[in-house]
Enzyme design. Structure first.
Site, short mmCIF file in Angstrom:
data_model
loop_
_atom_site.label_atom_id
_atom_site.label_comp_id
_atom_site.label_asym_id
_atom_site.label_seq_id
_atom_site.Cartn_x
_atom_site.Cartn_y
_atom_site.Cartn_z
N ASP A 1 0.98 -1.16 0.09
CA ASP A 1 -0.08 0.00 0.08
C ASP A 1 0.67 1.13 -0.07
OD1 ASP A 1 -3.13 0.51 0.73
OD2 ASP A 1 -1.95 2.22 1.85
N GLU B 1 -4.57 2.60 -4.29
CA GLU B 1 -2.98 2.54 -4.17
C GLU B 1 -2.54 1.25 -3.32
OE1 GLU B 1 -4.99 4.43 -0.45
OE2 GLU B 1 -5.51 4.08 -2.61
#
Length: 350
Positions: free
Chosen positions: A209, A252
């Site tokens: 992430d 993301e």
């Protein structure tokens, strides 16, 4: 003509890469009258060019040696396969195979753009005539187009990584192949149950992430945010091996399915990627970091169990400073996470 159309139909309706490769070598053997046809895939790790036998058709039938996840079972440097090495330079190669007297024809199989997907190698009692060569070339072009369609359906359009919908198929394929080699007999007497070997070669799954990505979008706008994601994905392609599977899950968040290795090497691979992101200058944004949580893929695991473990490790990394790599199993051993309770059985249903 009827046989040709039947093979074209069989090739064009495949949606599984292994079956697509099997259909190709079967068609080439039938229509070219070959004794044996082999399809090799090309791999280009740093400082080497490798070839792996992906599928083979002979009088004994069709074999598929490529699961689409790892490298094929038989892999070596192309320099050790002279007729393929010559084919890499010229696009084709013809000779008489020493020891058998069979005519050997090797042709490069084009990928997308200028890349080479691999090679088709045919062994025949008689040399291919022009009509047979045209049929072979046409089938290879059809195969290339089918591979391109599979790629298009599986690729995230922004980053070029595999997309979310393909993940389940790859993971289930891995789970179906988690074998006895990853396990050791339990010590002592009594019924022998299988227990994971701590330092065994295992597949690993990581969730990655981008740290503080919302603030990047808020400060610089979504176009710059997209550029960050593209660079993060490009660095993934450079940091991981060609046979590791890289996915964009959305936003993301990214996922990596790592080819079998031990825990120490898996940790080192993910750390190398984390450091590459940290040290890369991102235009306008400057410094970007990622957090990584990863876990071992075990015999009794399900996709949800595996993803939950990696997510827990990722959450721990986020809550404890970000820009770090955390292994679920290590966190359990250290008492920093509580192991999930899962049910499994040795009863065989079939």
């Amino acid at each position: 003509m009827e046989r040709l159309l039947q093979h074209v139909d069989a090739i064009s309706r495949q949606r599984n890469r292994g079956q697509l490769e099997a259909s190709l070598v079967e068609a080439l053997r039938d229509l070219a009258g070959a004794e044996c046809v082999r399809l090799y895939k090309l791999f280009t790790p740093p400082n080497d060019v490798l070839v792996g036998l992906a599928a083979e058709a002979s009088g004994d039938g069709v074999r598929v040696l490529d699961d689409g996840i790892s490298w094929p079972q038989v892999v070596g440097s192309i320099s050790r396969v002279p007729h393929l090495y010559a084919c890499l330079a010229d696009g084709h190669f013809d000779d008489i195979e020493p020891g058998t007297g069979l005519h050997r024809h090797a042709l490069s199989v084009a990928g997308i753009g200028r890349e080479v997907f691999g090679f088709a190698s045919l062994k025949c009692r008689e040399p291919l005539d022009r009509p047979q060569r045209n049929v072979v070339a046409g089938l290879l072009a059809l195969f290339r187009n089918c591979v391109a369609l599979l790629d298009y359906s599986e690729i995230d359009t922004l980053t070029g990584l595999l997309n979310r919908k393909t993940f389940d198929e790859y993971l289930i394929n891995i789970l179906s192949r988690v074998g006895e080699s990853e396990f050791v007999p339990a010590p002592g007497r009594g019924p022998q149950r299988r227990h994971p070997a701590r330092h065994a070669q295992s597949h690993w799954l990581a969730v990655i992430d981008v740290d503080h990505f919302k603030s990047i979008n808020d400060r610089f706008g979504h176009l710059i945010g997209d550029e960050v994601l593209i660079l993060v994905a490009n660095l993934m392609k450079s940091a991981f091996r060609s046979h590791d599977k890289l996915f964009r899950f959305g936003g993301e968040e990214f996922v990596v399915l790592l080819k079998p290795t031990d825990l120490a090497n898996a940790q080192a691979i993910f750390e190398r990627y984390r450091k590459a992101i940290e040290e890369h200058p991102f235009p306008q944004v400057g410094r970007v970091t990622v957090s990584v949580g990863f876990t071992r893929i075990g015999l009794y695991d399900t996709p949800s169990i595996i993803l939950d473990g990696a997510d827990e490790a990722l959450y721990f990394a986020k809550e404890n400073g970000r820009n770090r790599v955390c292994c679920y199993e290590d966190l359990i051993d250290a008492g920093q996470l509580v192991k999930r309770q899962t049910l499994h059985t040795d009863v065989e249903l079939f």
